[in-house]
Design a protein around this motif. Structure first.
Motif, PDB file in Angstrom:
ATOM      1  N   GLY A 116      93.743  44.826  43.141  1.00 32.14           N
ATOM      2  CA  GLY A 116      93.403  44.896  44.555  1.00 32.14           C
ATOM      3  C   GLY A 116      92.680  43.645  44.992  1.00 32.14           C
ATOM      4  O   GLY A 116      92.164  42.885  44.163  1.00 32.14           O
ATOM      5  N   MET A 120      95.420  40.735  43.645  1.00 28.38           N
ATOM      6  CA  MET A 120      96.772  41.207  43.925  1.00 28.38           C
ATOM      7  C   MET A 120      97.849  40.148  43.683  1.00 28.38           C
ATOM      8  O   MET A 120      98.899  40.462  43.093  1.00 28.38           O
ATOM      9  N   VAL A 151     103.319  46.311  49.465  1.00 29.72           N
ATOM     10  CA  VAL A 151     101.991  45.822  49.111  1.00 29.72           C
ATOM     11  C   VAL A 151     101.415  44.981  50.246  1.00 29.72           C
ATOM     12  O   VAL A 151     100.243  45.120  50.620  1.00 29.72           O
ATOM     13  N   ARG A 154     100.610  47.524  53.261  1.00 27.48           N
ATOM     14  CA  ARG A 154      99.502  48.457  53.024  1.00 27.48           C
ATOM     15  C   ARG A 154      98.169  47.736  52.839  1.00 27.48           C
ATOM     16  O   ARG A 154      97.113  48.236  53.237  1.00 27.48           O
ATOM     17  N   GLY A 155      98.222  46.573  52.201  1.00 32.05           N
ATOM     18  CA  GLY A 155      96.982  45.835  51.969  1.00 32.05           C
ATOM     19  C   GLY A 155      96.657  44.844  53.063  1.00 32.05           C
ATOM     20  O   GLY A 155      95.654  44.127  52.969  1.00 32.05           O
ATOM     21  N   ASN A 156      97.516  44.761  54.099  1.00 34.76           N
ATOM     22  CA  ASN A 156      97.335  43.824  55.204  1.00 34.76           C
ATOM     23  C   ASN A 156      97.252  42.381  54.703  1.00 34.76           C
ATOM     24  O   ASN A 156      96.416  41.596  55.161  1.00 34.76           O
ATOM     25  N   TYR A 157      98.146  42.042  53.761  1.00 35.13           N
ATOM     26  CA  TYR A 157      98.208  40.682  53.242  1.00 35.13           C
ATOM     27  C   TYR A 157      99.267  39.876  53.995  1.00 35.13           C
ATOM     28  O   TYR A 157     100.235  40.439  54.517  1.00 35.13           O
TER      29      TYR A 157
END
Length: 468
Positions: A116, A120, A151, A154-157
């Motif tokens: 995380g 990540m 990914v 959901r992780g706002n990357y």
């Protein structure tokens, strides 16, 4: 040296099929490569047909009798397919079992649960590198893109922060680490030791993928700050998994995928430590660490560690194996035709010409191999074509090399073969469409990443050649 390598060495030293001088041979090589490039790029002809026609054009330009050109091409095609065809097929079966059983999902989900934040991108490199070991690049992309998108969402990357590390992992495996078709074909053409090539390939791959993946992704995310396209974000499921709700464990899946690598590396280590072909221990490891037996063992183990836990019946396992083989027909033909082109080069005397011309150069053979692969890659857009063609041209240079330097020659070719993916590369358009970016944005991210992989890996290989 394997039986295939001995046969290839004997063929390499046979009487040339033409008496053309160096100037005519040089023109013939340029003509043959130009025909291949033109057919692939301008007329969009399949690489198999382009390599076949290019081989005939090369022979004709060199003044060789057509029947001997055909014989050279077919013998090269046959020896190449016999050497790497089984390995490609076994790799395809292993990859299909991995995807259909949900084993790939298990690896992805397990690693993502433990990663995380800033870790990540590193997790994505690890996932792609492990998944990419038995899979062709395009298959790996299709398998990982939905994960990358989820990914990132959901992780706002930034999409590039997650996507570039994954692509770097796949591309490095594709260019440097057997059992991918390009490195395997180059190993056969050069007569290098597969275990040592694999060991050195992993050694070069680790720093290369770190620089081109997590490190470069920070820059790429600033250059092209885009989010994952909604159209690509779908629930992550496998067809059989939807029916059974079961899948293999993380440990069993990982162990199965790494089994052939461990066996081949063990063979290389035993060969170095014992160094006695008559020793019974070394003979055992020579068998179990041979590429075919190592991959076959992994496939057989996968039937139990992946198929059974996923609830596959005997019929379903048979169907999975059958479906895995159909998509590789084109790859086998391209690799085989590349081998035919290579043999035509050698039988025409081009290999000896390269030796005669390059012996007075101050440029190292490793750098020469990298430059030739780069030139063919830029022209054709195909890493596999670049690898096989460059291997055929520089194979005679390996005759007086040590086992280690022959392996490094293979890695130099592999590094050059991934340089600057652009508009003539199918992979360029595959990534562009999946990521939903413009041509310019793809050049600034994906294409630059490929250049970094090629330059860093090529530099490391050259450095290793100076110190070992």
């Amino acid at each position: 040296m394997t039986r295939l390598s001995v046969e290839m060495l004997a063929a390499d030293t046979a009487e040339p099929i033409t008496s053309a001088g160096h100037a005519q041979l040089g023109i013939a090589v340029l003509a043959g490569i130009a025909v291949i490039v033109l057919l692939i790029t301008k007329f969009k002809l399949h690489a198999f047909l382009s390599l076949t026609i290019g081989s005939l054009a090369l022979g004709a330009a060199a003044g060789a009798p057509l029947d001997k050109v055909i014989s050279s091409f077919t013998s090269g095609l046959g020896s190449t397919v016999s050497g790497v065809g089984v390995l490609i097929a076994l790799g395809a079966i292993l990859g299909k079992l991995l995807a259909d059983s949900g084993g790939a999902d298990q690896i992805v989900d397990t690693i993502l649960r433990k990663a995380g934040g800033r870790s990540m991108p590193w997790a994505m490199v690890l996932i792609a590198s492990v998944i990419g070991l038995p899979l062709f690049f395009e298959v790996g992309v299709v398998l990982l893109i939905p994960v990358v998108m989820m990914v990132a969402k959901r992780g706002n990357y930034s999409l590039m922060r997650i996507g570039i590390p994954a692509l770097a992992g796949l591309s490095v495996m594709h260019g440097l680490v057997p059992p991918h078709p390009g490195p395997l074909a180059a190993v056969d053409a050069v007569g290098a030791d597969l275990g040592i090539t694999l060991a050195l390939g992993v050694l070069v791959a680790i720093p290369t993928v770190i620089i081109a993946g997590p490190v470069f992704s920070k820059v790429a995310a600033r250059w092209v700050d885009v989010q994952a396209p909604e159209r690509m974000i779908e629930p992550r499921t496998s067809g059989e998994l939807e029916k059974t709700g079961r899948r293999p464990s993380f440990g069993a899946t990982l162990a199965t995928m790494l089994l052939p690598v461990v066996l081949m590396l063990a063979k290389a280590l035993v060969d170095i430590v014992i160094d006695d072909p008559e020793n019974s221990v070394q003979r055992v490891f020579d068998v179990i660490g041979s590429p075919m037996i190592a991959l076959l063992a992994s496939v057989l183990v996968a039937l139990f560690t992946m198929g059974r836990p996923a609830g596959f019946s005997k019929g379903r396992l048979s169907e999975t194996v059958e479906k895995s083989l159909a998509p590789i027909a084109g790859i086998l033909l391209i690799v085989g035709a590349g081998g035919g082109f290579k043999q035509t080069l050698i039988d025409s005397g081009v290999g000896q010409m390269v030796l005669d011309i390059s012996k007075d150069w101050s440029i190292p053979a490793i750098l020469l191999a990298w430059l030739i692969a780069v030139a063919i890659r830029l022209a054709t857009g195909s890493a596999t074509v670049a690898t096989i063609s460059a291997a055929g041209l520089v194979a005679p240079l390996a005759a007086d090399m040590s086992t280690t330097h022959a392996a490094l020659l293979v890695l130099a070719i592999g590094a050059g073969s991934v340089f600057l993916s652009h508009v003539n590369d199918a992979g360029f358009w595959l990534i562009k469409e999946y990521f939903g970016v413009s041509v310019g944005q793809n050049l600034k991210t994906w294409s630059v990443m490929e250049c970094i992989i090629s330059v860093v890996a090529g530099g490391l290989v050259l450095l290793l050649s100076l110190v070992i």
